[in-house]
Design a protein around this motif. Structure first.
Motif, short mmCIF file in Angstrom:
data_model
loop_
_atom_site.label_atom_id
_atom_site.label_comp_id
_atom_site.label_asym_id
_atom_site.label_seq_id
_atom_site.Cartn_x
_atom_site.Cartn_y
_atom_site.Cartn_z
N GLY A 1 44.61 36.79 46.52
CA GLY A 1 45.44 38.04 45.46
C GLY A 1 46.39 38.66 45.32
O GLY A 1 46.09 39.30 46.33
N ALA A 2 47.11 38.96 44.66
CA ALA A 2 47.31 40.24 44.63
C ALA A 2 46.84 41.22 44.15
O ALA A 2 46.34 41.48 43.67
N ASN A 3 47.32 42.19 44.52
CA ASN A 3 46.89 43.96 44.46
C ASN A 3 45.53 43.92 44.97
O ASN A 3 44.35 44.42 44.68
N HIS A 4 44.92 43.16 45.67
CA HIS A 4 43.74 42.71 46.52
C HIS A 4 43.67 44.03 48.12
O HIS A 4 43.65 44.71 48.43
N ILE B 1 44.43 36.47 35.46
CA ILE B 1 42.72 37.21 35.36
C ILE B 1 43.01 37.52 36.53
O ILE B 1 43.86 38.33 37.73
N THR B 2 42.49 39.03 36.78
CA THR B 2 42.26 39.39 38.19
C THR B 2 40.19 39.89 38.35
O THR B 2 39.25 40.44 37.79
N VAL B 3 40.29 38.60 39.59
CA VAL B 3 38.93 38.51 40.17
C VAL B 3 38.69 40.14 40.82
O VAL B 3 38.96 40.59 41.50
N HIS B 4 37.26 39.94 40.77
CA HIS B 4 35.98 41.29 40.79
C HIS B 4 35.62 41.37 42.00
O HIS B 4 35.05 41.82 43.10
N ALA B 5 34.18 39.77 41.37
CA ALA B 5 33.76 38.63 42.37
C ALA B 5 33.36 37.86 41.55
O ALA B 5 33.65 37.23 40.43
N VAL B 6 32.86 37.10 42.62
CA VAL B 6 32.50 35.53 42.41
C VAL B 6 31.06 35.12 42.78
O VAL B 6 31.28 35.10 44.45
N SER B 7 30.28 34.25 42.87
CA SER B 7 28.76 34.10 42.99
C SER B 7 29.24 32.72 43.90
O SER B 7 28.90 31.61 43.32
N ASN B 8 30.24 32.60 44.94
CA ASN B 8 30.83 30.81 45.19
C ASN B 8 28.98 30.59 46.30
O ASN B 8 28.63 31.21 46.60
N PRO B 9 29.13 28.99 45.70
CA PRO B 9 27.46 28.57 46.99
C PRO B 9 27.95 28.57 47.95
O PRO B 9 29.02 28.65 48.97
N LEU B 10 26.53 28.84 48.85
CA LEU B 10 26.54 28.95 50.20
C LEU B 10 25.87 28.35 51.03
O LEU B 10 24.63 28.33 50.28
N PHE B 11 25.79 27.95 51.92
CA PHE B 11 24.39 27.64 52.39
C PHE B 11 23.78 28.40 53.14
O PHE B 11 24.05 29.47 54.55
N GLN C 1 37.93 43.68 50.93
CA GLN C 1 37.33 42.40 50.06
C GLN C 1 37.88 41.01 49.77
O GLN C 1 38.79 41.01 50.77
N PRO C 2 36.41 40.02 50.27
CA PRO C 2 37.03 39.09 49.89
C PRO C 2 38.63 38.57 49.49
O PRO C 2 38.73 39.12 47.82
#
Length: 882
Positions: free
Chosen positions: A710-713, A732-742, A717-718
């Motif tokens: 993302g721009a202005n990352h 959209i400006t993405v601040h956090a995401v709960s991606n699936p993880l093992f 941060q991820p």
């Protein structure tokens, strides 16, 4: 005409399945012994009904009924069973003694299909809870085959033959521990009190006998029972294979008795006839809906609402039970919301003998928390039954002590409770009861908003198109893509009644096409105004509007179609004019001591999801490998899912323009992927923030891994955070995401698919909003409890309208009022550009164009001062006296 006839048949079937009946829970536990035995003969059997009794859970509910004084498996199929809720076995050694009378419902048939009838003992589910055991538990089978062979666990040479047909026989079972700790089971068949066959088996693992007890009537082959109870998470070894309807294995049962030193009574584990209740409190109006079991002809069935006052129960109102939804709704104006009020729902039933039975459901209507410094909202989505009854989940939510529960949709899925998807009769209520069974203790005491989404009305995706019916002759994705509702309007309204009838009155109650009701409304509670909208009902279907896209199930199959450039066509609607009118009115209405505004909807106004670049739909999602922490796919791209509210773009932007007028925060679900984003319309971050909560249980683990950061990352941060355009070109400006993880935890389906819930804290003093996203696997009561990566996030109310100002009007200094409401109106259009209850008594309004403005200052419920002709002049001051 054909479609109309089909609808009538479906609706009549639904009506029949839900209304054939009368039921009352009787007081069967009057003995003073510690563990009284069970005898089904003590249950009232005077009137035929589909709801057997509160002591039972039948699988599936619509295939069983009480008729002619007997429990009947009225529909043949695999693994039909009735679980006894109120008695179970302990882990201690002891005896089990159970017996039942039974007989064929079709005694004249020369030959029944392959199958068996009898008992299951030691029925146990995955999560050590009687509700899980009742719905999906595995037990040890003991009974008689349809050709008369007795068996214990497995069919083997140690068997005896009972003459057929199997009419009016009695099965008696005795299980006793052996000296080595294993068990011996003996079973005999009786006819007219005389034994006609017997069988015994020794060295049975005692673990097989620990759990619940059930009657069984099953069509199909008897599967071999292993010596050791299998681990359900390793594959559920097939005890429920082949549960479809069909055949002629239909039996009745009577005089079921259960006793023995290994049996323990659990009288508090009944369920029904009042299954659960939901309520809201807004502007001194209480609305409450009792959800009932299918317990009788609606015209003679009522529920009474009572409150505790001066240590006495006082009746407030009586409500008739609706024949389809089985709901009884109460609306009590002028409710005293300054104190906690215990309430009681009373279902009174008069039997044909004249005996009157009262059944109760209790809870507390909490006082309006408007004097609390912080209002806490718990939010959920995607309530599949993969972890039912969600004890871990409920315990975590209780820890947060929320003031409001928000269920954003998919409170049921079509497959909930097993036994496939059934349309005739539609088995919605059975699935809906599981929602209430899991959350009823929360719902009894905490206000709740629940809004149905696509799966609640038996759709995979839905574009409601103003309430029209899907085209005749089409089914599945073809019907959905054409727009409208597949199911009859009577069913849609019944679903909405179960989920939304306890909510505040609709803003405009005018039904849409097919007389489908609406429920969009606002709720003022705890100093916060919650706007509730219906994302799907008015939304256009993309396929008819975008022929070049070659839409299938909401996804463009034409690789050359550019959704960013070509999808936003004239005539495409998102919320519709009615809901936009509501949002514009609601966002600028701050009456009723409202300090903050929150929008509640099914899904967010963006498409926060990626897939590998070569994928053409999210049918790929279930087969994508769950990544380890630190892994990142190389070629994931933002997708264009027309089921998301990223489309249509103009409709999306109009919705955002409306809600930002009230500095509104947005909570939603549906996407199966938790996220916190800030919306952009013309520029990044010029609109509000949104929380999309993760699913309670997740069959569709979407992810957000754009290959370009993302721009202005922000450093550290991820790389999936920052400024992006989604697949429709929305900012959209993405601040956090709960991606699936093992995680390596079991069961994987609960912990590797990013399941969880949202908690949002609204501080009415500072006007800060703290956004939390909690994993299901986390115990929030522990000091080291961690949320999903990136949370918590704290913003201020003012951040929800971060649009850059062209200039500022004079500073307002208000005397005679603290925290007044400021409304700024563009005199060129006559429209408000925003309204807010400020903190303190000083405020400098920002504006976005040159021109002349009207400012309204005051308390909307009382005194308001209007100032006209105000222009940009940042260095000036206007004093206002109220």
């Amino acid at each position: 005409m054909i479609q109309k006839q089909i609808r009538i048949v479906i609706c009549l079937s639904l009506l029949f399945a839900i209304t054939m009946a009368g039921c009352s829970q009787t007081e069967i536990f009057k003995t003073s012994t510690p563990n009284p035995p069970f005898n089904s003969g003590q249950i009232s059997t005077e009137i035929d009904r589909y709801f057997l009794a509160p002591q039972f859970w039948s699988n599936p509910l619509q295939d069983w009924k009480l008729a002619d004084g007997k429990i009947q498996c009225n529909v043949s199929g695999g693994d039909r069973n009735v679980y006894l809720l109120t008695h179970e076995t302990t882990a201690n050694a002891g005896s089990i003694i159970t017996s039942v009378q039974l007989g064929q419902l079709e005694p004249d048939l020369a030959k029944l299909d392959q199958g068996w009838v009898g008992f299951k003992v030691g029925v146990r589910g995955e999560f050590n809870d009687y509700r899980d055991s009742a719905v999906r538990g595995i037990g040890y089978p003991i009974g008689i085959t349809t050709d008369g062979k007795l068996f214990i666990g497995n069919l083997d040479n140690n068997t005896e033959q009972v003459p057929t047909p199997l009419n009016n026989i009695e099965l008696k079972l005795i299980a006793k521990p052996q000296t080595d700790g294993n068990y011996k089971i003996e079973m005999a068949a009786y006819k007219e009190g005389k034994i006609i066959a017997g069988i015994k088996r020794e060295n049975i693992d005692p673990d097989w006998l620990n759990g619940g007890l059930a009657l069984a009537c099953s069509r199909g082959k008897i599967l071999d029972t292993p010596a050791k109870r299998p681990n359900i998470d390793d594959g559920n070894w097939g005890m429920r294979a082949g549960t479809g309807r069909g055949g002629n294995v239909r039996f009745w049962f009577g005089n079921w008795t259960v006793k023995g030193s290994k049996i323990i009574a659990k009288p508090d584990q009944t369920f029904g006839p009042i299954m659960f209740a939901q309520h809201t409190l807004s502007n001194n109006i209480l609305k409450l809906t009792a959800q009932m079991a299918p317990i009788g002809p609606a015209e003679s069935q009522f529920v009474q609402l009572q409150i505790l006052k001066d240590k006495q129960w006082h009746a407030l109102e009586k409500s008739q039970i609706h024949p389809l939804s089985r709901t009884a709704t109460f609306r009590i104006p002028q409710w005293n919301d300054t104190k906690d009020t215990p309430y009681r729902l009373c279902y009174e039933y008069t039997q044909t003998s004249g005996k009157v039975t009262n059944e109760y459901f209790t809870g507390t209507i909490r006082k309006d928390p408007r004097n609390k410094k912080e209002l806490v909202v718990a939010s959920f989505t995607g309530n599949n039954d993969l972890g039912f009854p969600n004890n871990d989940f409920v315990k975590s939510v209780e820890f947060h002590n929320p003031d409001l529960l928000f269920f954003s949709g998919d409170q049921i899925y079509e497959g909930v409770g097993g036994y496939g998807v059934q349309y005739d009769p539609v088995d919605y209520l059975r699935k809906w009861y599981l929602y209430g069974w899991a959350y009823k203790h929360l719902l009894a005491n905490i206000p709740a908003i629940a809004i149905p989404d696509d799966h609640d009305v038996y759709h995979g995706n839905i574009w409601g198109a103003g309430g029209k019916a899907t085209p005749a002759g089409k089914g599945g994705a073809a019907a959905q893509d054409a727009g409208g509702y597949k199911m009859p309007p009577e069913l849609v309204n019944a679903v909405q009644r179960t989920q939304t009838s306890h909510m505040p009155d609709p803003y405009d109650p005018t039904p849409v096409l097919q007389d489908i009701d609406v429920y969009y409304c606002n709720m003022n509670y705890g100093g916060v105004s919650f706007g509730v909208i219906e994302d799907r009902k008015f939304k256009s279907a993309p396929k008819p509007l975008l022929p070049d896209a070659e839409i299938y199930n909401g996804w463009p199959q034409n690789k050359d179609f550019n959704a960013k450039a070509s999808a936003d066509v004239p005539g495409a609607k998102l919320l519709g004019e009615r809901q936009l009118t509501f949002l514009n009115d609601w966002a600028t209405d701050w009456s009723g001591d409202v300090y903050m505004k929150v929008l509640l909807s099914q899904t967010i106004f963006a498409n926060v999801a990626t897939l590998p670049a070569n994928e053409m739909s999210d049918a790929a999602v279930p087969r994508l490998r769950i990544l380890n922490e630190g892994e990142y796919p190389e070629d994931d791209m933002p997708v264009s899912d027309f089921d998301s509210n990223g489309w249509p773009q103009t409709g999306r932007n109009n919705a955002l323009k409306a809600i930002r007028k009230g500095f509104t925060f947005h909570i939603a679900g549906d996407q199966h992927l938790g996220s916190t984003i800030q919306y952009g319309i013309d520029e990044y971050n010029d609109a509000g923030f949104a929380l999309c909560v993760p699913s309670v249980s997740n069959v569709w683990p979407r992810r957000w891994y754009p290959c370009i950061p993302g721009a202005n990352h922000k450093e550290g941060q991820p790389k999936y955070t920052g400024d992006f355009e989604d697949g429709f070109g929305n900012k959209i400006t993405v601040h956090a995401v709960s991606n699936p993880l093992f995680t390596g935890l079991k069961p994987e389906r609960l912990y590797d698919r990013a399941t969880g819930y949202g908690i949002t804290r609204f501080n009415l003093d500072t006007r800060d909003i703290t956004i939390e996203c909690w994993p299901r696997l986390t115990d929030p009561s522990k000091k080291d409890a961690k949320q999903y990566t990136g949370w918590p996030i704290t913003i201020n109310q003012m951040d929800n309208y971060s649009r850059k100002a062209l200039g500022f009007l004079p500073t307002l200094k208000i005397k005679g009022a603290t925290d007044p409401v400021i409304k700024v109106i563009d005199e060129a259009t006559g429209q408000p550009i925003y309204a807010i209850r400020i903190k303190g008594n000083t405020f400098q309004p920002k504006v976005f164009t040159e021109g002349s403005y009207t400012i309204e200052v005051g308390k909307p419920d009382k005194t308001t001062t209007t100032i006209t002709g105000v222009t940009i002049d940042p260095d000036s001051t206007i004093e206002v006296k109220l």
